[in-house]
Design an enzyme around this catalytic site. Structure first.
Site, PDB file in Angstrom:
ATOM      1  N   GLY A 127       0.817  -1.219   0.000  1.00  0.00           N
ATOM      2  CA  GLY A 127       0.000   0.000   0.000  1.00  0.00           C
ATOM      3  C   GLY A 127       0.843   1.258   0.000  1.00  0.00           C
ATOM      4  CB  THR A 135       5.890   9.130 -10.314  1.00  0.00           C
ATOM      5  OG1 THR A 135       5.416   8.223 -11.307  1.00  0.00           O
ATOM      6  CG2 THR A 135       7.347   9.427 -10.534  1.00  0.00           C
ATOM      7  CD  GLU A 243       7.385  -4.330  -6.265  1.00  0.00           C
ATOM      8  OE1 GLU A 243       7.349  -3.681  -5.202  1.00  0.00           O
ATOM      9  OE2 GLU A 243       6.529  -4.211  -7.158  1.00  0.00           O
ATOM     10  CB  THR A 372       6.563   4.401 -14.571  1.00  0.00           C
ATOM     11  OG1 THR A 372       7.395   5.558 -14.437  1.00  0.00           O
ATOM     12  CG2 THR A 372       5.279   4.604 -13.802  1.00  0.00           C
ATOM     13  CG  ASN A 373       9.460   0.205 -17.785  1.00  0.00           C
ATOM     14  OD1 ASN A 373       9.459  -0.169 -16.602  1.00  0.00           O
ATOM     15  ND2 ASN A 373       9.394  -0.637 -18.793  1.00  0.00           N
ATOM     16  CD  GLU A 374       7.091   6.286 -18.858  1.00  0.00           C
ATOM     17  OE1 GLU A 374       6.943   5.595 -17.837  1.00  0.00           O
ATOM     18  OE2 GLU A 374       6.347   6.182 -19.850  1.00  0.00           O
TER      19      GLU A 374
END
Ligand SMILES: Cc1cc2nc3c(=O)[nH]c(=O)nc-3n(C[C@H](O)[C@H](O)[C@H](O)COP(=O)(O)OP(=O)(O)OC[C@H]3O[C@@H](n4cnc5c(N)ncnc54)[C@H](O)[C@@H]3O)c2cc1C
Length: 390
Positions: A127, A135, A243, A372-374
């Site tokens: 959570g 982000t 992770e 995120t990949n960005e």
């Protein structure tokens, strides 16, 4: 430098392979497909039980905590073989939450939480995210206020995947409202059976369920705050590093590519073996190359960990590369399968049990999970290449 498994690694790989060959049955795979993330079915529960009995959930854990004390490369081999066999996935409780508690928890917290996690008695949802904090996680607003010997939690989380089946929530909360935003966050373990928690389902494209979760005056014992008060943001970053390492495994890709190659070898289309069609041959050769590159990146990460180095740039590289390769393999693979490749897993006519279609619909989500990949590309540019932040 050598690129083959050392003899003891090869022996370990064969041991895992023998185990999965016996225990990952077609019935277990069918149950996993049918249940998605709606909790474990009886066969998956029995399979996990066998792993717990062997101590195989704690492969990389030190022996003092009930693990096998094996290397990160051995752990990588294990995950690779499990994924390649279609076994149930590793739980984030084991791969992300537990290593963080081991690093930052007090002795009492390690005693209290690690063994039940290793035995599979408790299962966490993660959570962190909120409607206005993804982000920019340090913007999170869910509050926890100390009242006597209990924390009182109020607020909302979103994308709290697994909250509908988990026993506990690994919750990032604001405990120091007057501190700078990165220093005002703590990590709290919240049992999901506490009064005041409401879980609302959100269905994604692939059918995987995630959740919005609301906390209204939820009371949690004071000692459920992990590590030091106000350090939670840094613990979350650590948990995300753990992770990401497992997100970069290529076992599933290897398995799907093997199935795709077998399909091409046995298929004749328009009177011609599919394997003789130039664009199909090129596409398969290209996938073979890319999956091997992804595998080498994963192994590099594991090897770095074994050298005592925390991979940051390399962890992000593996995460980006493998999650984007998932989407690419699914897309190219579905073209090779032809029109029927678009059939979903529950359609009996779906080639390869609809697994490529399933991967196609889950791949976008993987580009978000674990950061995120960005943002991973920002990490590579900043921390890896030393480029300025802006
Ligand atoms: C299906 C699903 C399951 C999830 N499961 C969980 C979970 O279990 N637990 C949990 O806590 N979270 C979970 N998440 C949340 C996930 O981690 C967030 O979606 C992710 O962190 C992005 O946050 P956001 O959605 O608020 O997007 P935003 O942060 O608003 O970003 C939107 C877009 O802008 C880009 N962007 C933002 N800032 C920058 C920047 N500085 N530079 C360049 N690009 C930028 C992002 O890359 C993204 O493409 C899940 C999300 C999904 C979709």
């Amino acid at each position: 430098m050598r690129y083959a498994d050392a003899p003891e690694q090869e022996a370990w790989r064969q041991e895992v392979r023998r185990f999965v060959r016996r225990h990952v049955t077609p019935a277990l795979r069918a149950e996993l497909r049918a249940r998605g993330n709606e909790g474990e079915g009886p066969l998956a529960r029995a399979f996990h039980g066998q792993l717990f009995d062997k101590g195989w959930w704690g492969i990389g854990w030190p022996k003092e905590f009930g693990g096998l004390g094996k290397s990160a490369v051995d752990q990588y081999i294990f995950i690779e073989e499990m994924e390649a066999a279609g076994a149930p996935g590793m739980r984030l409780s084991i791969t992300s939450v537990a290593p963080t508690i081991r690093r930052v928890g007090t002795d009492a917290q390690k005693q209290r939480w690690l063994q039940p996690i290793l035995r599979g008695e408790i299962e966490f949802a993660i959570g962190y995210s909120e409607p206005d904090a993804g982000t920019d996680l340090a913007a999170l607003k869910t509050r926890a206020v100390l009242d006597g010997d209990e924390w009182v939690v109020n607020g909302q989380k979103i994308w709290n995947t697994g909250a509908h089946t988990a026993t506990h929530n690994w919750l990032a909360v604001r405990t120091e409202p007057d501190a700078p935003k990165h220093k005002g966050i703590s990590l709290l373990i919240v049992p999901m059976d506490r009064p005041g928690i409401t879980v609302q389902g959100l269905e994604t494209w692939s059918g995987i369920r995630t959740n919005a979760v609301f906390f209204e005056d939820v009371r949690v014992p004071r000692d459920h705050l992990i590590g030091e008060r106000g350090n939670g943001f840094y613990y979350v970053m650590m948990a995300l590093d753990f992770e990401r390492i497992t997100l970069g495994s290529t076992g599933l890709l290897r398995r799907l590519l093997e199935e795709l190659k077998a399909f091409v070898r046995r298929t004749v289309r328009d009177g011609r073996p599919l394997g003789a069609v130039p664009w199909v041959r090129r596409a398969l050769a290209d996938l073979e190359m890319r999956v091997e590159v992804g595998r080498q990146l994963g192994l590099l990460n594991a090897w770095l960990i074994d050298q005592g180095i925390v991979p940051t740039k390399e962890g992000s590289m593996a995460k980006v590369y493998v999650t984007e390769l998932n989407a690419h393999l699914a897309s190219v693979g579905m073209e090779i399968l032809g029109l029927a490749g678009q059939l979903a897993p529950d359609d009996p006519a779906a080639p390869l049990h609809g697994r490529l279609q399933w991967l196609y619909t889950t791949a976008p989500m993987q580009r978000f999970g674990g950061g995120t990949n960005e943002i991973q590309r920002c990490i590579i540019a900043q921390r890896g290449l030393g480029l300025p932040r802006k």
